[in-house]
Write an enzyme that holds these catalytic residues in place. Structure first.
Site, mmCIF file in Angstrom:
data_model
loop_
_atom_site.group_PDB
_atom_site.id
_atom_site.type_symbol
_atom_site.label_atom_id
_atom_site.label_comp_id
_atom_site.label_asym_id
_atom_site.label_seq_id
_atom_site.Cartn_x
_atom_site.Cartn_y
_atom_site.Cartn_z
ATOM 1 N N TYR A 91 7.643 2.306 -7.866
ATOM 2 C CA TYR A 91 6.985 1.000 -7.962
ATOM 3 C C TYR A 91 6.578 0.686 -9.402
ATOM 4 O O TYR A 91 6.753 -0.445 -9.866
ATOM 5 C CB TYR A 91 5.764 0.949 -7.037
ATOM 6 C CG TYR A 91 6.116 1.123 -5.575
ATOM 7 C CD1 TYR A 91 7.210 0.468 -5.013
ATOM 8 C CD2 TYR A 91 5.359 1.946 -4.741
ATOM 9 C CE1 TYR A 91 7.544 0.627 -3.672
ATOM 10 C CE2 TYR A 91 5.675 2.107 -3.402
ATOM 11 C CZ TYR A 91 6.771 1.453 -2.868
ATOM 12 O OH TYR A 91 7.091 1.616 -1.544
ATOM 13 N N GLU B 133 0.856 -1.191 0.000
ATOM 14 C CA GLU B 133 0.000 0.000 0.000
ATOM 15 C C GLU B 133 0.887 1.234 0.000
ATOM 16 O O GLU B 133 1.951 1.239 0.638
ATOM 17 C CB GLU B 133 -0.914 0.040 1.229
ATOM 18 C CG GLU B 133 -2.007 -1.009 1.258
ATOM 19 C CD GLU B 133 -1.549 -2.316 1.889
ATOM 20 O OE1 GLU B 133 -2.205 -3.356 1.657
ATOM 21 O OE2 GLU B 133 -0.518 -2.304 2.604
#
Length: 216
Positions: A160, A148
């Site tokens: 990411y 998260e």
């Protein structure tokens, strides 16, 4: 001024290794500087001692060999340098500049935290820890990696995405400090050819900026 190791390229050398109990004071210091709602005091100790699903790493600067005292050349009394320097390993703990962790559940690795001391950001070290977490996930036979991230944290999200993660939903009001939503992200299958090729490409590019070794 603290002296740090230099490779033949003249760059600082970094070591990624498993977190130890001796590192926890420094880890909590970095956490307090990095997050508005740090974990309770004993959380990391419990993670290391009791949680079999947990795998935590630290990133530290590697000091030159000349910084280490030569016990036999100076004083042969047992514990002499331990009394001077504190417990064995304390010097290394002071050199810790970041940490990260995952939980391994069934065949999934869940990234729980990544933190770099604010004084050391902007040097590719957060990416180095992410790379280490991915390689640790592969080593423990995870098929997928999830995490998260705050919806406002564009810098982390770009990192990411760079490593092949994609967004797959939102957890409303996930963060307790301000009620911010969390973006849920997943990796591709870590064993896929696409993922492995991207990983190697990013690892090589990072190696042009940062020099490190791992003891995972």
């Amino acid at each position: 001024m603290v002296s740090t190791a230099r490779s033949r390229t003249g760059r600082e050398t970094w070591v990624v290794e498993p977190m130890r109990l001796e590192d926890l004071d420094r880890v909590r210091e970095i956490e307090r500087r990095s997050f508005s709602t740090p974990w309770p005091r004993d959380s990391y100790r419990n993670e290391l001692v009791e949680n079999r699903m947990a795998h935590y790493l630290v990133l530290r600067r590697e000091g030159p060999a000349s910084e280490e005292p030569e016990l036999e050349a100076v004083d042969k009394r047992p514990g002499f340098w331990r009394r001077i320097l504190g417990r064995s390993g304390d010097r290394k703990s002071k050199d810790v500049v970041g940490f990260a962790g995952i939980w391994f559940m069934v065949d999934e690795a869940h990234i729980t935290t990544v933190a770099i001391d604010p004084d050391w950001r902007g040097r590719g070290l957060g990416e180095l820890l992410l790379l280490a977490l991915i390689e640790k996930s592969i080593a423990i036979n995870a098929s997928l990696i999830t995490l998260e991230v705050r919806v406002s944290n564009d810098i982390a999200q770009r990192l990411y995405y760079k490593y092949g993660f994609y967004s797959n939903g939102v957890r409303p009001r996930y963060y307790s400090d301000n009620g911010e939503d969390a973006l849920v992200m997943w990796s591709e299958e870590v064993g896929s050819l696409t993922f492995r090729r991207r990983l190697e490409k990013n690892r090589a590019a990072l190696g042009e900026r940062v020099e490190w070794k791992q003891t995972l």
